[in-house]
Enzyme design. Structure first.
Site, PDB file in Angstrom:
ATOM      1  N   GLY A   1       0.795  -1.214   0.000  1.00 12.70           N
ATOM      2  CA  GLY A   1       0.000   0.000   0.000  1.00 12.70           C
ATOM      3  C   GLY A   1       0.829   1.267   0.000  1.00 12.70           C
ATOM      4  O   GLY A   1       0.472   2.251  -0.645  1.00 12.70           O
TER       5      GLY A   1
ATOM      6  N   ASN B   1      -7.525   3.981   9.264  1.00 14.73           N
ATOM      7  CA  ASN B   1      -6.908   2.774   9.786  1.00 14.73           C
ATOM      8  C   ASN B   1      -6.788   2.751  11.305  1.00 14.73           C
ATOM      9  O   ASN B   1      -6.526   1.703  11.893  1.00 14.73           O
ATOM     10  CB  ASN B   1      -5.511   2.588   9.172  1.00 14.73           C
ATOM     11  CG  ASN B   1      -4.623   3.804   9.392  1.00 14.73           C
ATOM     12  OD1 ASN B   1      -4.977   4.913   8.984  1.00 14.73           O
ATOM     13  ND2 ASN B   1      -3.483   3.612  10.022  1.00 14.73           N
TER      14      ASN B   1
ATOM     15  N   GLN C   1      -7.567  -0.254   4.276  1.00 15.20           N
ATOM     16  CA  GLN C   1      -8.350  -0.842   5.368  1.00 15.20           C
ATOM     17  C   GLN C   1      -9.767  -1.200   4.939  1.00 15.20           C
ATOM     18  O   GLN C   1     -10.373  -2.119   5.500  1.00 15.20           O
ATOM     19  CB  GLN C   1      -8.410   0.124   6.560  1.00 15.20           C
ATOM     20  CG  GLN C   1      -7.139   0.185   7.366  1.00 15.20           C
ATOM     21  CD  GLN C   1      -6.794  -1.118   8.072  1.00 15.20           C
ATOM     22  OE1 GLN C   1      -7.642  -1.978   8.286  1.00 15.20           O
ATOM     23  NE2 GLN C   1      -5.533  -1.290   8.414  1.00 15.20           N
TER      24      GLN C   1
ATOM     25  N   HIS D   1      -1.777  -7.843   2.558  1.00 18.60           N
ATOM     26  CA  HIS D   1      -1.684  -8.419   3.906  1.00 18.60           C
ATOM     27  C   HIS D   1      -2.761  -7.937   4.869  1.00 18.60           C
ATOM     28  O   HIS D   1      -2.827  -8.395   6.009  1.00 18.60           O
ATOM     29  CB  HIS D   1      -0.282  -8.185   4.492  1.00 18.60           C
ATOM     30  CG  HIS D   1      -0.022  -6.796   4.985  1.00 18.60           C
ATOM     31  ND1 HIS D   1       0.096  -6.487   6.321  1.00 18.60           N
ATOM     32  CD2 HIS D   1       0.180  -5.638   4.331  1.00 18.60           C
ATOM     33  CE1 HIS D   1       0.355  -5.200   6.462  1.00 18.60           C
ATOM     34  NE2 HIS D   1       0.406  -4.660   5.259  1.00 18.60           N
TER      35      HIS D   1
ATOM     36  N   THR E   1      10.998  -6.979 -11.960  1.00 22.76           N
ATOM     37  CA  THR E   1      10.377  -8.303 -11.996  1.00 22.76           C
ATOM     38  C   THR E   1       9.331  -8.414 -10.901  1.00 22.76           C
ATOM     39  O   THR E   1       9.591  -8.123  -9.735  1.00 22.76           O
ATOM     40  CB  THR E   1      11.434  -9.411 -11.810  1.00 22.76           C
ATOM     41  OG1 THR E   1      12.426  -9.272 -12.826  1.00 22.76           O
ATOM     42  CG2 THR E   1      10.804 -10.785 -11.893  1.00 22.76           C
TER      43      THR E   1
ATOM     44  N   CYS F   1       2.695   1.260  11.528  1.00 19.75           N
ATOM     45  CA  CYS F   1       3.851   1.946  10.935  1.00 19.75           C
ATOM     46  C   CYS F   1       4.453   2.986  11.866  1.00 19.75           C
ATOM     47  O   CYS F   1       5.573   3.450  11.657  1.00 19.75           O
ATOM     48  CB  CYS F   1       3.444   2.601   9.617  1.00 19.75           C
ATOM     49  SG  CYS F   1       2.857   1.428   8.391  1.00 19.75           S
TER      50      CYS F   1
END
Length: 380
Positions: A70, A151, A179, A201, A237, A325
């Protein structure tokens, strides 16, 4: 047995997601850009995952750009649009004071590089004022970035109204839906949004995979260079293992959304009911009516968040004081500060967030432990 109530930070991988990922740890190891059979096999899986995620948003699969999560998707949205629009003389961005730091820190960087940013205030429930948004707009406003659901406190923003107004003004609209994705219906065909950030996740997929939906008419300058991947919008990649898991997680979340939302709403209400039953003094933060169902932000005046978290952890409850975070900073949440709540509320806030594997019995037990810890700390 520990009780995990920090699903807003991250979620456990769903068994079916793990099953879908396993071949890409074994025989399906090719580079998706290779034209031989090893590459084609992996390219097919990558395309399937893109389709799964696109379907969950009712989007065209060509509009999905895979990222590392995100944070990168938010960065790509803001940097990409603002750099493209500066060439047209539009260098102003509007956001809110309660955005995730993936947006706020990007805005601060943009300001240091000649862009102008307006940070909208919110009310005591964490809601953006539409009139303040309209007043902040200028002829040079290129982008509005307002999160779908917060969040930390769960408050849902008036995304449709913001989007409709932005379209009338010719302003692009980005929403961080990390969220909200998986619990709220997000249909980009009917919702007036131009860019949407989502992450793996948070919906029982693996870490390290995210995506940005970009509407066809949105100009965007890439941040990564060095390859033709993602239609040259994000070189490098692809993280095939993570993307395959993300695709499966998005498929499951889409299929189970209504059921999941109802369960989360029930667990949240049960937790608050149990706190009341035990006579625990608490304050609910956020908007009780317009909120993400899995997030429950509660303050316990007379205590402090750090002490509460340590005691909860010792008792086997995993929760948080705010965004994962920033949880290591021991600072009062910027979200609660922006809501102008009393000091004893902001300094004692805890975020409990629920997930698909939580049971009613776990929630009752967690509420009982919470009540016991708060009583012990406030009676000292």
């Amino acid at each position: 047995m520990p009780i995990y109530l920090d699903h807003a930070a991250t979620t456990p991988i769903h068994p079916k997601v793990k099953e879908a990922m396993l071949p890409f740890l074994d025989h399906a190891f090719g580079n998706p850009s290779s034209i031989h059979q090893y590459g084609r096999e992996v390219r097919s899986a990558l395309d399937r995952a893109r389709d799964q995620i696109a379907q969950s948003l009712n989007a065209d699969s060509s509009r999905i750009v895979f990222t590392s999560g995100g944070t990168e998707a938010d960065n790509l949205a803001l940097f990409g649009v603002m750099e493209a629009e500066r060439k047209k003389g539009r260098n102003h961005l509007i956001t809110s004071q309660i955005e995730h730091h993936a947006v706020l820190d990007t805005c601060h960087y943009l300001e240091r590089n000649g862009f102008e940013v307006t940070y909208l205030p919110v009310n005591s429930k964490g809601l953006v004022d539409l009139e303040a948004l309209k007043e902040a707009a200028r002829p040079e406003t290129a982008l509005v970035s307002i999160m779908y659901g917060n969040n930390e406190v769960g408050t849902l923003q008036p995304v449709r109204e913001i989007g409709e107004w932005a379209r009338e003004r010719g302003i692009f609209f980005h929403t961080d839906a990390v969220q909200a994705f998986g619990v709220e219906e997000i249909d980009v065909k009917t919702l007036p949004v131009d860019l949407v950030t989502i992450s793996s996740h948070k919906i029982n997929g693996p870490k390290g995979a995210g995506a940005l939906y970009i509407a066809p008419e949105v100009p965007l300058i890439p941040r990564f260079f060095g390859g033709a991947q993602e239609r040259r919008r994000r070189a490098g990649t692809e993280n095939v293992l993570g993307i395959v898991g993300f695709g499966k997680a998005a498929e499951i979340a889409s299929q189970k959304r209504a059921e999941h939302r109802a369960k989360m709403d029930g667990l949240r209400k049960l937790f608050l009911k149990e706190l009341e039953k035990h006579g625990t003094r608490h304050v609910i933060n956020g908007d009780p009516d317009q909120s993400l169902p899995h997030i429950c932000n509660v303050s316990f005046p007379g205590t402090d968040s750090e002490t509460l978290l340590m005691n909860f952890d010792l008792e086997g409850i995993a929760c948080a004081s705010g965004s994962a975070c920033t949880s290591g900073t021991l600072e009062v949440s910027h979200v609660l500060k922006a809501m102008n709540l009393p000091d004893d509320v902001t300094k004692s806030a805890i975020r409990f967030s629920f997930g698909w594997e939580n049971t009613e019995e776990e929630v009752r037990q967690a509420a009982q432990i919470t009540a016991s810890v708060v009583k012990r700390l406030t009676s000292v």
